[in-house]
Design a protein around this motif. Structure first.
Motif, short mmCIF file in Angstrom:
data_model
loop_
_atom_site.label_atom_id
_atom_site.label_comp_id
_atom_site.label_asym_id
_atom_site.label_seq_id
_atom_site.Cartn_x
_atom_site.Cartn_y
_atom_site.Cartn_z
N PRO A 31 -61.00 16.87 -50.76
CA PRO A 31 -62.04 15.98 -50.62
C PRO A 31 -61.84 15.37 -49.01
N GLU A 32 -63.04 14.90 -48.79
CA GLU A 32 -63.29 14.42 -47.35
C GLU A 32 -62.89 12.95 -47.11
N ASP A 33 -62.45 12.47 -48.44
CA ASP A 33 -61.94 11.05 -48.21
C ASP A 33 -60.42 11.02 -49.03
N ALA A 34 -59.87 12.27 -49.00
CA ALA A 34 -58.48 12.42 -49.62
C ALA A 34 -57.62 11.25 -49.21
N ASN A 35 -56.83 10.63 -49.96
CA ASN A 35 -55.69 9.79 -49.73
C ASN A 35 -54.57 10.32 -49.31
N LEU A 36 -54.31 11.61 -49.62
CA LEU A 36 -53.16 12.39 -49.16
C LEU A 36 -53.58 13.73 -48.61
N LEU A 37 -53.06 14.01 -47.45
CA LEU A 37 -53.33 15.14 -46.63
C LEU A 37 -52.19 15.93 -46.28
N PHE A 38 -52.12 17.08 -46.72
CA PHE A 38 -50.87 18.18 -46.46
C PHE A 38 -51.36 18.80 -45.03
N LEU A 39 -50.11 18.93 -43.85
CA LEU A 39 -50.62 19.60 -43.07
C LEU A 39 -49.53 20.70 -42.66
N GLY A 40 -50.04 21.81 -42.52
CA GLY A 40 -49.26 22.84 -42.29
C GLY A 40 -49.32 23.40 -40.84
N TYR A 103 -59.40 18.82 -32.75
CA TYR A 103 -60.00 19.07 -34.07
C TYR A 103 -59.13 18.41 -35.21
N LEU A 104 -57.85 18.33 -35.23
CA LEU A 104 -56.98 17.69 -35.95
C LEU A 104 -57.07 16.08 -35.96
N ALA A 105 -56.99 15.64 -34.85
CA ALA A 105 -57.31 14.29 -34.58
C ALA A 105 -58.71 13.74 -35.40
N ARG A 106 -59.73 14.53 -35.11
CA ARG A 106 -60.86 14.36 -35.77
C ARG A 106 -60.93 14.34 -37.06
N GLU A 107 -60.46 15.39 -37.54
CA GLU A 107 -60.31 15.56 -39.19
C GLU A 107 -59.51 14.26 -39.85
N LEU A 108 -58.47 13.95 -39.10
CA LEU A 108 -57.64 12.53 -39.64
C LEU A 108 -58.62 11.52 -39.83
N GLU A 109 -59.25 11.40 -38.65
CA GLU A 109 -59.92 10.17 -38.32
C GLU A 109 -61.17 10.18 -39.35
N GLY A 139 -38.14 14.29 -46.25
CA GLY A 139 -38.23 12.88 -47.15
C GLY A 139 -38.36 11.68 -46.39
N SER A 140 -38.20 11.63 -44.94
CA SER A 140 -38.43 10.27 -44.22
C SER A 140 -39.83 10.05 -44.10
N VAL A 141 -40.33 8.90 -43.89
CA VAL A 141 -41.42 8.34 -43.48
C VAL A 141 -41.59 7.69 -42.22
N VAL A 142 -42.57 8.09 -41.43
CA VAL A 142 -42.53 7.55 -40.01
C VAL A 142 -44.03 6.90 -39.67
N ASP A 143 -44.43 6.17 -38.80
CA ASP A 143 -45.53 5.73 -38.53
C ASP A 143 -45.82 6.55 -37.18
N VAL A 144 -46.84 7.40 -37.06
CA VAL A 144 -47.36 7.89 -36.10
C VAL A 144 -48.87 7.74 -35.56
N ARG A 145 -48.74 7.54 -34.05
CA ARG A 145 -50.32 7.39 -33.59
C ARG A 145 -50.93 8.56 -33.31
N ILE A 146 -52.16 8.68 -33.59
CA ILE A 146 -52.91 9.79 -33.11
C ILE A 146 -54.34 9.29 -32.90
N GLY A 147 -54.55 9.43 -31.44
CA GLY A 147 -55.89 8.96 -31.01
C GLY A 147 -55.47 7.42 -30.95
N ASP A 148 -56.51 6.63 -31.44
CA ASP A 148 -56.16 5.35 -31.65
C ASP A 148 -55.95 4.78 -32.65
N ARG A 149 -55.46 5.71 -33.52
CA ARG A 149 -55.16 5.31 -35.12
C ARG A 149 -53.75 5.40 -35.43
#
Length: 198
Positions: A31-40, A103-109, A139-149
């Protein structure tokens, strides 16, 4: 010339070695508005052949873990740091990762996921921009800035790790179950044990 229509990269020649080894550009699916995104990390032979990330044995493990968490592949978005297959399935170089990062930053945005799950060491290090000991940090959760988000990121071992080391399987399944809860896709009050204490 580099070309990205919305979420799809249709033409890119930035990495000569990858242009030579790919048969296609493998874009994210789901989905283009998925709540959950997996990154390989990057497509392997099967992904390059079929044009979809995480098919083959690792994909089956991921599908099983999603099913266990009450989700289907169609509920989540799955993408890679690098969209073209590296020769002989080697790790993408830091230059290749950086060439594809826009491309990844744009996809996440565009997708705006509630949660990103990094599958393995390479995507974890790529997003966090530091070295990651993935088996101990999984298992750890972190906050990451990518671009301005800013995004919430849950670190996970790669599903393939569970194929080589059965001992990793339970931890991987728990991480995916926790991802379902953190992203709001799973209702943990239906008799499922809450994973909030992890």
């Amino acid at each position: 010339m580099d070309h990205m229509e919305g979420l799809c990269v249709t033409d890119c020649e930035r990495c000569p070695a990858l242009v030579d080894s790919r048969s296609r550009i493998v874009n994210g699916v789901g989905p283009e508005d998925a709540n959950l995104l997996f990154l390989g990390e990057a497509p392997g032979a099967k992904e390059d052949e079929g044009g979809e990330p995480f098919v083959g044995r690792s994909g089956s493990v991921l599908d099983d873990a999603l099913r266990d968490a009450g989700l289907a592949r169609a509920d989540v978005r799955i993408t890679n740091c690098v969209r073209c297959r590296p020769p002989d399935n080697r790790d993408p170089t830091s230059e290749e990762l950086s060439n594809c990062r826009g491309y990844l930053a744009r996809e996440l945005e565009l997708v705006e996921p509630e949660l990103i799950v990094t599958l393995g060491k390479v995507p974890s290090q790529n997003l966090l921009e530091r070295s990651v000991a993935i088996t101990s940090e999984s298992g750890s959760v972190v906050d990451v800035r990518i671009g301005d988000r800013s995004y919430r990121v849950l670190l996970s071992v790669h599903p393939a790790a569970t194929l080589y080391d059965r001992g990793q399987r339970d931890g991987f399944f728990e991480t995916i179950s926790r991802a379902a809860t953190l992203s709001g896709l799973s209702d943990s009050s239906d008799g499922q044990a809450s994973l909030g204490d992890f």
